[in-house]
Design a protein around this motif. Structure first.
Motif, PDB file in Angstrom:
ATOM      1  N   PHE A  55       0.840  -1.200   0.000  1.00 53.63           N
ATOM      2  CA  PHE A  55       0.000   0.000   0.000  1.00 53.63           C
ATOM      3  C   PHE A  55       0.881   1.258   0.000  1.00 53.63           C
ATOM      4  O   PHE A  55       0.661   2.203  -0.764  1.00 53.63           O
ATOM      5  CB  PHE A  55      -0.915  -0.017   1.228  1.00 53.63           C
ATOM      6  CG  PHE A  55      -1.751   1.212   1.401  1.00 53.63           C
ATOM      7  CD1 PHE A  55      -2.846   1.442   0.587  1.00 53.63           C
ATOM      8  CD2 PHE A  55      -1.437   2.143   2.380  1.00 53.63           C
ATOM      9  CE1 PHE A  55      -3.618   2.592   0.743  1.00 53.63           C
ATOM     10  CE2 PHE A  55      -2.198   3.285   2.548  1.00 53.63           C
ATOM     11  CZ  PHE A  55      -3.286   3.509   1.726  1.00 53.63           C
ATOM     12  N   ASP A  80      -8.086   9.934   3.730  1.00 51.23           N
ATOM     13  CA  ASP A  80      -6.675   9.696   4.042  1.00 51.23           C
ATOM     14  C   ASP A  80      -5.974  11.009   4.396  1.00 51.23           C
ATOM     15  O   ASP A  80      -5.210  11.088   5.367  1.00 51.23           O
ATOM     16  CB  ASP A  80      -5.947   9.082   2.841  1.00 51.23           C
ATOM     17  CG  ASP A  80      -6.321   7.631   2.593  1.00 51.23           C
ATOM     18  OD1 ASP A  80      -6.956   7.015   3.465  1.00 51.23           O
ATOM     19  OD2 ASP A  80      -5.971   7.114   1.508  1.00 51.23           O
ATOM     20  N   ASP A 103      -6.353   3.671  11.871  1.00 50.66           N
ATOM     21  CA  ASP A 103      -6.400   2.951  10.602  1.00 50.66           C
ATOM     22  C   ASP A 103      -4.965   2.639  10.150  1.00 50.66           C
ATOM     23  O   ASP A 103      -4.163   3.547   9.949  1.00 50.66           O
ATOM     24  CB  ASP A 103      -7.106   3.882   9.607  1.00 50.66           C
ATOM     25  CG  ASP A 103      -7.235   3.295   8.216  1.00 50.66           C
ATOM     26  OD1 ASP A 103      -6.513   2.343   7.898  1.00 50.66           O
ATOM     27  OD2 ASP A 103      -8.037   3.832   7.432  1.00 50.66           O
ATOM     28  N   PRO A 104      -4.637   1.359  10.012  1.00 52.20           N
ATOM     29  CA  PRO A 104      -3.271   1.013   9.616  1.00 52.20           C
ATOM     30  C   PRO A 104      -2.863   1.639   8.282  1.00 52.20           C
ATOM     31  O   PRO A 104      -1.685   1.949   8.077  1.00 52.20           O
ATOM     32  CB  PRO A 104      -3.309  -0.514   9.506  1.00 52.20           C
ATOM     33  CG  PRO A 104      -4.528  -0.959  10.210  1.00 52.20           C
ATOM     34  CD  PRO A 104      -5.492   0.180  10.201  1.00 52.20           C
ATOM     35  N   GLN A 105      -3.804   1.808   7.366  1.00 49.48           N
ATOM     36  CA  GLN A 105      -3.432   2.375   6.070  1.00 49.48           C
ATOM     37  C   GLN A 105      -2.981   3.826   6.221  1.00 49.48           C
ATOM     38  O   GLN A 105      -1.962   4.242   5.679  1.00 49.48           O
ATOM     39  CB  GLN A 105      -4.604   2.252   5.085  1.00 49.48           C
ATOM     40  CG  GLN A 105      -4.928   0.792   4.774  1.00 49.48           C
ATOM     41  CD  GLN A 105      -6.025   0.646   3.744  1.00 49.48           C
ATOM     42  OE1 GLN A 105      -7.178   0.970   4.000  1.00 49.48           O
ATOM     43  NE2 GLN A 105      -5.689   0.132   2.576  1.00 49.48           N
TER      44      GLN A 105
END
Lengths: 713, 713
Positions: free
Chosen positions: A188, A456, A296-298
Motif C-alpha cells: 500500500f 486519508d 487505521d493502519p493504512q
C-alpha cells in the motif's frame, strides 16, 4: 541449567543490527517452487538483490536456484548469521536444534501453529525457545513473516508484498504484530511512493519482542519515522521509555493498537474501572511520550511517510488551508474537517491581500476556489496564494484536493517546490481513478507524497498535528508543597471520611464534616458548620449512596435536619448490611460547575489520573481524559481544558467562569497521591469536585477509594 | 411578453429524456484540437461512440474530425436536439440567440464566468436565460460540465474523466452541482468497476435544476440508485417529494450536501436558532424521506454501487461479521467499527456451531481469524463460515479484509458466489497496493464491488444500514385527540405563561401556575398549588431568566417564599427594562430526567421539531434530533430513543426509568402545534420537559416562544 544458559547467551548474542542485515542467510526448506514458503523466501532474497551469502537447505537437492544446497544447516561450510525457517510445525524442533548446534546467530521462524494455536503449540514453542536460549541463539517469531530491510536489500520474508518490484530504501521503520497486515501496508505504501528502512514482523515474540526492534529503530540512523502495529506489549515500562527515546531522537512514532473497541465493551462496574480500560491508559501513555495513536493502519503508513517527506507541521492546533480549482472538492473537504478534529485556518491580512490580487474581494475566503480567479490567471495565482498560506502563521498545512481538469499532471508539478520553499506540509489529493495516474507519477518522480482519498488526507493532517503536539516542550512534574504523606488507612474500601482525609493530606480541599451518631449531635454539628448542610449515611458496603436515599442535600434548618436524620438513619439500617458507620453532617458546597477526578492503577503502566464531566454525566458521556501520574500543573490544566465540558467551565451565557486553576491544582495533587501510593491505591474517585467561581477555589464533595493494602504512615 | 414566452414553451419543450439522450448534437466551438473545450467535446462524442448525428460548428472550417462543419447552428441542415456550447462568455449571448432562432431543443452551456463570477456575469446569465425562455429552449448550466450517459453512449461533456476507456452502462444516476467533482467521481467509480446510467452536471441551474434531473432519474428505468452532490436547493418541497418518490420506486438515494460545517460555525444566539441551522433540517428531511446523507463524495459513489451490485442489507441495526486470514486486519477493522456507528454481529448458536467445525472452540468469536482454522481446511472452512454468517439473523453484511497472502486472486473468486447465494452484502477489502491488482481484476471480471480502504468499507456499510432504515415502513402521522387549536396569542416573544397555554391547548402537560402581583397573592397561590413551589419573575425582555436571578426553586414554606419574592421582585425591576409582567408562582415539578423539546420553522422545509438533552446540556452537547412536523408517535419515540442521553432516560444504576412514552407524546403533540401554526411560529422551546418515572407522565416546566404574527382563534 540456568547458569549454562546465561553463559551461552553472553557468548553469542547476535546484535539486532546483524539480524536485520545479516551477512549470510540459510533458508531451511528452500525450493525452486515459489508456490512454497521456502521457495518464495529464496526467490525474494534473489529478486531483491540480497548482497550476502545465501545457503539453501534441502536434503533432497544439490542446488537450488543455481546455488549449492545443503541437507541441513549444520552441513553448511560455516554457520550463517540468520536462518529462515518456513518448515511444518512438526519438523520445527529438530531444525531449530540443528541451527542451534550449528552456531546460527538467529532464526527467523515463519512457521505457525505454535502458541497462537493452543496449548500443544505453546508447548512446542516453549521447547523451541529453550533450545535457542540454551545455545544463545536469538529467535524472531514464530508465526511471523520475517524482516524487510530495503536499506541493505535484505528481504528476509515470504510475504507476497515482495512480489512488487523495487522497494527503494527510505526512512519508515515498522514493527508489526501482524505479518500479513505489514506486508499489505508495504505494498500500500509503495503505491504512494512511501519508502521503508526496516520492517519487522515479530509474530509470537517467543524471544525477540516488539520492544527490542523498537529500541533498534530508535537508534537506527536509516529510520526517521516509526510505525507500530501493536496487539499487546511484553514490557510496558520499557515501551514507554522507548517512546520517550524516540521523541528525544526527533523520530515521530505512529501507532495502531488492536483492541481499542474492547475498552468500550467492558462492563461498566464502577466509574474508574470502566473508564480505565487498557486502551485509554495505553493511549494516555503514548500521548504523554509524544507518540500518535491512530485508528487505521493504512493511514498510519501515510502519516509516517508524510512526516518524513513533507516539511513539518509547525505547531499543534493550527488550521488547514484547502485550495483548488473545484469548489465542490474544497467545500466537501472542508466539511469533513471538523469530524476529523481539524479546522480551517484564520487568514491573516497579508494572506487576504494576496488572494485579493487574484480574485474578487467577495470570493476571498477559505476554502479557496481558484475557479473564481480573474480569467487567465489561475496558474500564477495558485502558486502565489499557496505561498501566502505557507507564510500565514495560522496555517498548519495547505491542502490541494485536485479534481479532473485539463493539464492535471502539469499543474501537479507546481506543488513540490511550493511545499519545499514554504516549509510546511502540502497535502496533495488526487481523488480520480486512472485518469489521475499521470499526476501520481509526477509526484512519485518528484519524491512527493500524494493522497487518493479525502479521508486519508484528513487522517494524516490530524496525525501531523498530533505529532507536532508530541514534539512540544513538556513541563516536568514537580512535587507541590503540602502533598502527602498519606495518613494511616485500612485495606479495602475507605469510607468517604477516610478518603477525604487522604485527599486533604495532599492539599486537596474537602468539605468540612462531623460525625453525628444521634440527631442531637447532628444538630450541634450543623450549627458549628453552618446551615444549609448535607446529611449522609455512611457504610463501607454502599458505593452509590444517593441511589439508596442515604444523601440529603441543602438542609436549611434544624427541623429539616432532624426529619432527614430519621429517614437517613432508617435507610442506612436497611442498606448498610451491618457495616453502618453512622451519619455525618457536611458543609453544603455550591459552585459554578462540577468535575469528576479519579486515580487508578493501570496493570501495565502504573498510576494514572482521570478527569471528566462530573455527577451523573460521567456515566454516559465518554468525556474523560487520562494521564500517567504524576502530572505538572500545566499538564493537569491541559487535561481539563481538553474536555468536551470545558466550555461549561469557562462560563456559558454570561455565567461566571469556574475556577479551572483550582481544579487543575486538585488534579495535579491527586496525581502525586496516586504516584506515592502506587499499587496500594486500586482506585480513587472524587465525584463531584465542585468548582466555585474563578479565584474562589474548588472542593471535593464526595470521594471514595479502595486500597489493596493497609497504608501506615 | 409573458404570454409569448408561455406559448413558445408550450410549443417546444424538449423532454429531459431527449436532452439526456439526444438524436443530434451540435458542438459550438468544435475543433480538431483536444486541448480546447470544444475539441474535447467532439473528441469524446466520437471516442465513446455517440450513435446520433454530430454537427461541428466552426465558422472557419469545412470539416472537423472528418465531419461536415457549419459556421453556426442556424446554418445546419436541421436543428439539433442539443447544442453544446463551450465558447468564451463574450460570445455566449450571440450563440445562444442563434441556437434559439435555429430551433435547438436544449443548450448545454459549459461556458463559465456567469452568475458565479459576480454581477456582470449574473446579468449575462439572465439575458441568456431570457433568450432561451423566449424561444422555449431548455438550458443545462451554464458553468456546467454537461451530461454523461453511458446507457445511450451520449457523453455530452468536456470532462477529462472521459479520457478513461469504456464506461460500460450501469445503474448509478448522479446529479451534481460540481462538474469537476462529478468527473472525478466517475473516474474513481470506474476504478472500482462501478457503472453509471446518467450523470448530470447542472452548473448554475439557470433553467434546468437538480430537481428536474432528479425527477428524471426517479422515473428512469436504467437508474437503480441515485447519488446527489448538492450545494443548495432551488425547490425544497419538490426535492422532498422527489426523495419520497425515489423511496416508493425502490431506488436508494445517497447525498453529499456541501456546507455541513457552516451549521457548526453559526453563532449560538438562542437555542433553537443555533440548533436549527440549514444542514440539520436538510438532513432531517432526507432521513424522513429515506435518503442517506453522507460526508464523503468518494464513498457516496461506492455506496451507490454497493446498493446496486450487492444483495441488500436486510434490516437496519444489524451487525457486521469480519472474517479473514489476518487477525491484524480483522481486529483493526473491528476496532474502527464503533467510530463509524457500526457493531459486530451477535453470532447465533448455529453460526457458532459452524465455526466450531473448522477451528478450536476457544477461537470461535468475531472477528474471525481463519488463521486459527485447523490445518489444511481454510478454503472450505472460509466458505462454510461465510455461509453461516449469511444465514445468521443478526448479520447485516460479511466483511472480508484481505491482506497479502498466497493465491489472493484465486481466493478472491470464492466471494461473489457466496454473496449471491447468501443474499446479503459481502464487503471485499483489498488493502494492498499493486500486489492486489490481480484480485481487483478478478472482482471486476466477476462484476463484484471491491474496496481499497478499510475506511471506505466502513462508510459504505454505514450507508447500506442507513438505506435499510430508509426502506423501513413509516407510520403516517395522525392527529391525536385534544390537539389544538391555538388560543389567541400576540405577535413577538410570548411570556412563559402564554407559551404554556399554547402547549396546553395541544394537550402537553404544563406546570400549574398563578400570577402573583404581591407577596400576599404569591403566598395564597402557593397554598392553593401546594408547597414546595417555584417563584419566577416574568418579562418579555428576558430570555434566560435563571441567569438574572429571576427563578427561585424549591421554596418549601411561606417564609421562604416571601423572602424570595422580595429578591425576585427587585431583580425583575432591574432586568425587565420596563417590560415586567410581574411574578408567578408555579408548581415545583420533580422527575427522573429532563429533555429539551423545540419547534422551529425551517426557511426551506417549514415546520420542524427538535428533541435533545435538557437543561444546560443542550448548549454544548450536540445531542439533538430533528424531524419535520407533524410526527407519528413512533417517530417521536425513535427521535428520543436515538439521543445520546437516552441511556439516562432508561434508568441508570437501578434508578427508575423515565416516562419516555409521555415525552414522545409531548413531542408528537408539539409537532402538530408546529405544523398547525406553520410560519407564524418562529420558534418554541420547552426546556426542560421533566420526565417522571415511567407511567407517571412528563411536564413542561419552562417554555418560551416567538410568533411572527398574531394568532387569533
Amino acid at each position: 541449567m540456568e547458569t549454562g544458559v546465561e553463559e551461552a547467551e553472553a557468548s553469542r548474542p547476535l546484535p539486532i543490527a546483524r539480524i536485520v542485515a545479516p551477512r549470510s542467510v540459510a533458508v531451511v526448506g528452500a525450493s525452486d517452487d515459489v508456490g512454497k514458503f521456502g521457495g518464495r523466501v529464496i526467490h525474494y532474497l534473489l529478486k531483491h538483490g540480497f548482497p550476502g551469502l545465501i545457503l539453501p537447505i534441502n536434503p533432497n537437492r544439490a542446488t537450488i536456484r543455481g546455488l549449492p544446497a545443503y541437507p541441513r544447516v549444520s552441513a553448511a561450510p560455516a554457520p550463517p548469521d540468520v536462518a529462515i525457517l518456513a518448515v511444518p510445525a512438526a519438523s520445527l524442533e529438530a531444525q531449530i536444534a540443528d541451527c542451534a548446534a550449528a552456531g546460527v546467530g538467529a532464526c527467523i521462524v515463519i512457521t505457525g501453529k505454535l502458541a497462537e494455536a493452543g496449548p500443544e503449540g505453546a508447548a512446542l514453542q516453549d521447547r523451541v525457545l529453550a533450545i535457542a536460549r540454551g545455545a544463545g541463539m536469538r529467535l524472531v517469531g514464530p508465526n511471523c513473516l520475517g524482516i524487510f530491510n530495503p536499506v541493505d536489500r535484505a528481504m528476509l520474508s515470504s510475504s507476497l508484498a515482495l512480489e512488487e518490484e523495487g522497494y527503494a530504501p527510505g526512512g519508515i521503520g515498522m514493527v508489526s504484530q501482524s505479518g500479513a497486515l505489514m506486508g499489505t501496508l508495504l505494498s500500500f505504501g509503495r503505491h504512494h511512493g512511501a519508502r521503508f528502512s526496516r520492517c519487522v514482523s515479530v509474530g509470537n515474540q517467543a524471544d525477540l519482542a516488539l520492544e527490542d526492534f523498537l529500541a533498534f529503530l530508535v537508534e537506527d540512523p536509516a529510520t526517521r519515522a516509526i510505525g507500530l502495529y501493536i496487539e499487546g506489549l511484553k514490557d510496558p515500562p520499557r515501551f514507554r521509555a522507548l517512546l520517550q527515546g524516540a521523541r528525544a531522537a526527533g523520530k515521530p512514532v505512529f501507532i495502531v493498537k488492536a483492541g481499542r473497541s474492547e475498552a468500550g465493551a467492558q462492563a461498566a462496574r464502577s466509574h474508574t474501572a470502566s473508564l480505565a480500560g487498557a486502551f485509554p491508559a495505553f493511549e494516555a501513555i503514548c500521548r504523554d511520550a509524544g507518540a500518535v495513536v491512530m485508528e487505521d493502519p493504512q493511514t498510519l503508513v501515510l502519516a509516517c511517510d508524510a512526516a518524513i517527506r513533507l516539511p513539518p507541521w509547525p505547531a499543534p492546533g493550527l488550521g488547514l488551508a484547502p485550495i483548488a480549482s473545484s469548489g465542490g472538492s474544497t467545500v466537501t473537504f472542508a466539511d469533513m474537517m471538523p469530524g476529523a478534529g481539524l479546522r480551517l485556518a484564520q487568514m491573516s491580512d497579508a494572506t487576504r491581500a494576496a488572494l485579493a490580487r487574484w480574485m474578487p474581494e467577495t470570493h476571498v475566503a477559505l476554502p479557496v476556489d481558484t475557479g473564481s480567479f480573474h480569467e487567465g490567471t489561475s496558474g500564477d495565482g495558485l502558486s502565489d496564494c499557496i505561498r501566502a498560506f505557507m507564510a500565514d502563521p495560522d496555517v498548519g498545512a495547505v491542502v490541494v484536493p485536485m479534481t479532473t481538469q485539463p493539464d492535471m499532471a502539469g499543474r501537479t508539478s507546481l506543488f513540490p517546490p511550493l511545499a519545499r520553499d514554504g516549509g510546511k506540509p502540502l497535502l496533495y489529493l488526487m481523488t480520480a481513478g486512472a485518469v489521475g495516474d499521470a499526476s501520481r507519477d509526477v509526484m512519485r518522480a518528484a519524491d512527493f507524497p500524494f493522497f487518493d482519498r479525502m479521508s486519508d488526507a484528513l487522517a494524516v493532517a490530524r496525525a501531523l498535528d498530533a505529532a507536532a503536539a508530541g514534539r512540544a516542550v513538556r513541563i516536568a512534574p514537580v512535587r507541590p508543597e503540602c502533598a502527602g504523606p498519606s495518613p494511616a488507612l485500612p485495606r479495602g474500601s475507605l469510607t468517604e471520611g477516610e478518603a477525604k482525609r487522604l485527599l486533604a493530606a495532599y492539599g486537596i480541599p474537602v468539605t468540612r464534616e462531623a460525625s453525628a451518631p444521634t440527631a442531637d449531635e447532628a444538630a450541634a454539628a450543623a450549627r458549628r458548620i453552618g446551615f444549609p448542610v448535607v446529611l449522609k449515611g455512611v457504610s463501607r458496603a454502599v458505593v452509590h449512596k444517593s441511589d439508596l436515599g442515604l444523601v440529603r442535600l441543602n438542609l436549611r434548618d434544624e427541623a429539616a435536619l432532624r426529619t432527614a436524620f430519621a429517614e437517613v438513619a432508617a435507610a442506612l439500617e436497611c442498606a448498610a448490611q451491618g457495616a453502618s458507620e453512622g451519619c455525618v453532617v457536611q458543609e453544603m458546597a455550591r459552585g459554578e460547575a462540577e468535575l469528576f477526578l479519579g486515580a487508578t492503577q493501570d496493570s501495565q503502566f502504573g498510576p494514572m489520573v482521570l478527569a471528566g464531566a462530573g455527577g451523573v454525566l460521567v456515566e454516559f458521556l465518554q468525556d474523560v481524559a487520562m494521564a500517567p501520574a504524576p502530572l505538572s500543573l500545566s499538564g493537569a490544566r491541559a487535561m481539563i481544558e481538553g474536555l468536551r465540558v470545558a466550555p461549561l467551565l469557562r462560563g456559558l451565557r454570561g455565567r461566571p467562569p469556574a475556577d479551572i486553576d483550582a481544579a487543575a491544582d486538585a488534579l495535579m495533587r491527586l496525581s502525586w497521591l496516586a504516584a506515592d501510593l502506587g499499587p496500594r491505591l486500586a482506585e480513587l474517585d472524587v465525584n463531584p469536585l465542585i468548582l466555585r467561581a474563578a479565584g474562589q477555589g474548588a472542593i471535593a464533595v464526595d470521594a471514595r477509594a479502595t486500597l489493596t493494602e493497609e497504608v501506615t504512615t
